[in-house]
Design a protein around this motif. Structure first.
Motif, PDB file in Angstrom:
ATOM      1  N   ALA A  26       4.656  -3.135   1.425  1.00  0.00           N
ATOM      2  CA  ALA A  26       5.658  -2.140   1.056  1.00  0.00           C
ATOM      3  C   ALA A  26       6.267  -2.405  -0.313  1.00  0.00           C
ATOM      4  CB  ALA A  26       6.765  -2.101   2.113  1.00  0.00           C
ATOM      5  N   SER A  28       4.843  -2.573  -2.970  1.00  0.00           N
ATOM      6  CA  SER A  28       4.178  -1.737  -3.975  1.00  0.00           C
ATOM      7  C   SER A  28       4.952  -0.453  -4.243  1.00  0.00           C
ATOM      8  CB  SER A  28       2.750  -1.406  -3.526  1.00  0.00           C
ATOM      9  OG  SER A  28       2.763  -0.679  -2.294  1.00  0.00           O
ATOM     10  N   ARG A  29       5.791  -0.055  -3.279  1.00  0.00           N
ATOM     11  CA  ARG A  29       6.586   1.174  -3.445  1.00  0.00           C
ATOM     12  C   ARG A  29       7.812   0.942  -4.314  1.00  0.00           C
ATOM     13  NH1 ARG A  29       5.867   5.583  -0.181  1.00  0.00           N
ATOM     14  NH2 ARG A  29       4.116   5.450   1.278  1.00  0.00           N
ATOM     15  N   THR A  30       8.198  -0.306  -4.451  1.00  0.00           N
ATOM     16  CA  THR A  30       9.410  -0.608  -5.212  1.00  0.00           C
ATOM     17  C   THR A  30       9.100  -1.286  -6.539  1.00  0.00           C
ATOM     18  OG1 THR A  30       9.649  -2.765  -4.110  1.00  0.00           O
ATOM     19  CG2 THR A  30      10.707  -0.871  -3.068  1.00  0.00           C
ATOM     20  N   GLY A  35       3.568  -1.193 -10.081  1.00  0.00           N
ATOM     21  CA  GLY A  35       2.938  -1.012  -8.781  1.00  0.00           C
ATOM     22  C   GLY A  35       1.448  -0.744  -8.864  1.00  0.00           C
ATOM     23  N   PRO A 100       1.434   3.776  -1.926  1.00  0.00           N
ATOM     24  CA  PRO A 100       1.331   5.175  -2.349  1.00  0.00           C
ATOM     25  C   PRO A 100      -0.111   5.570  -2.675  1.00  0.00           C
ATOM     26  CG  PRO A 100       3.201   4.116  -3.400  1.00  0.00           C
ATOM     27  CD  PRO A 100       2.436   3.033  -2.705  1.00  0.00           C
TER      28      PRO A 100
END
Length: 209
Positions: A26, A28-30, A35, A100
């Motif tokens: 997760a 990678s979303r922040t 990312g 994503p």
């Protein structure tokens, strides 16, 4: 039999490892603009985190008691693995979806990597049970898996590279090697799950006595 085996599975350890892996994926979303190039390393780190939990799959504090039951060890091992397979599949699906779509690495190739890592983790646990009397070999197998992963990242020959970025021209060849690793892991797991001949013979002699 299924219920009894299910109760002995280390769901807590596997669940904790899975949660850690999902948190890593997760990230990678922040990561913002970073990312795109972090997605692949984060997914690989998530795979390793979950694999570290799977090495505990065959830990059984009552191992020396259950060794006398009529159900052969290979059957008990297969049942343990079969019970956890749906959870592994669900975990991997969620891990992929947490990245994503625009920056997600090729799902099929990463699934091959994940499958190979998970099979190697379980094969290591199977081998540890096969060649030792330790009821909880998980910690040692986990340490071995982590060490092997670090050594592979640092010293694995470039011509046989496994961990390559998506844009690398060796990507396809690397995943051919991952397929070989997967098959090798399955072979090791199958051979390791077989009950030792000497142990079976002694068990029969002891039973007659």
């Amino acid at each position: 039999m299924v219920v009894a085996v299910s109760r002995t599975l280390p769901w807590g350890v596997v669940g904790a490892a899975g949660a850690a892996g999902l948190l890593i994926a997760a990230m990678s979303r922040t990561a913002g603009e970073a990312g795109e190039w972090l997605a692949l390393p984060l997914l690989r780190a998530a795979i390793l985190a979950f694999a570290m939990g799977l090495v505990f799959l065959l830990d059984d504090p009552a191992r020396h008691t259950t060794s006398t039951v009529p159900t052969p060890r290979p059957v008990r091992t297969v049942l343990r693995v079969a019970l956890v397979v749906p959870a592994v599949a669900a975990w991997w699906t969620v891990a992929l979806l947490l990245v994503p779509p625009g920056i997600r690495p090729p799902a099929a190739d990463l699934t091959l990597e994940a499958g190979a890592a998970f099979v190697l983790a379980v094969a290591g646990a199977v081998a540890a049970v096969r060649f030792s009397e330790e009821p909880r070999p998980g910690p040692r197998v986990a340490a071995g898996l982590l060490t092997a992963s670090l050594l592979a990242l640092l010293f694995w020959p470039g011509k046989w590279a496994l961990f390559v970025p998506v844009e690398d021209e060796r990507w396809a060849a690397a995943h051919d090697r991952w397929a070989v690793v997967l098959v090798a892991g399955v072979v090791v797991g199958v051979l390791g799950a077989v009950e030792p001949v000497r142990r079976r013979v002694w068990g029969r002699v002891w039973g007659r006595a």
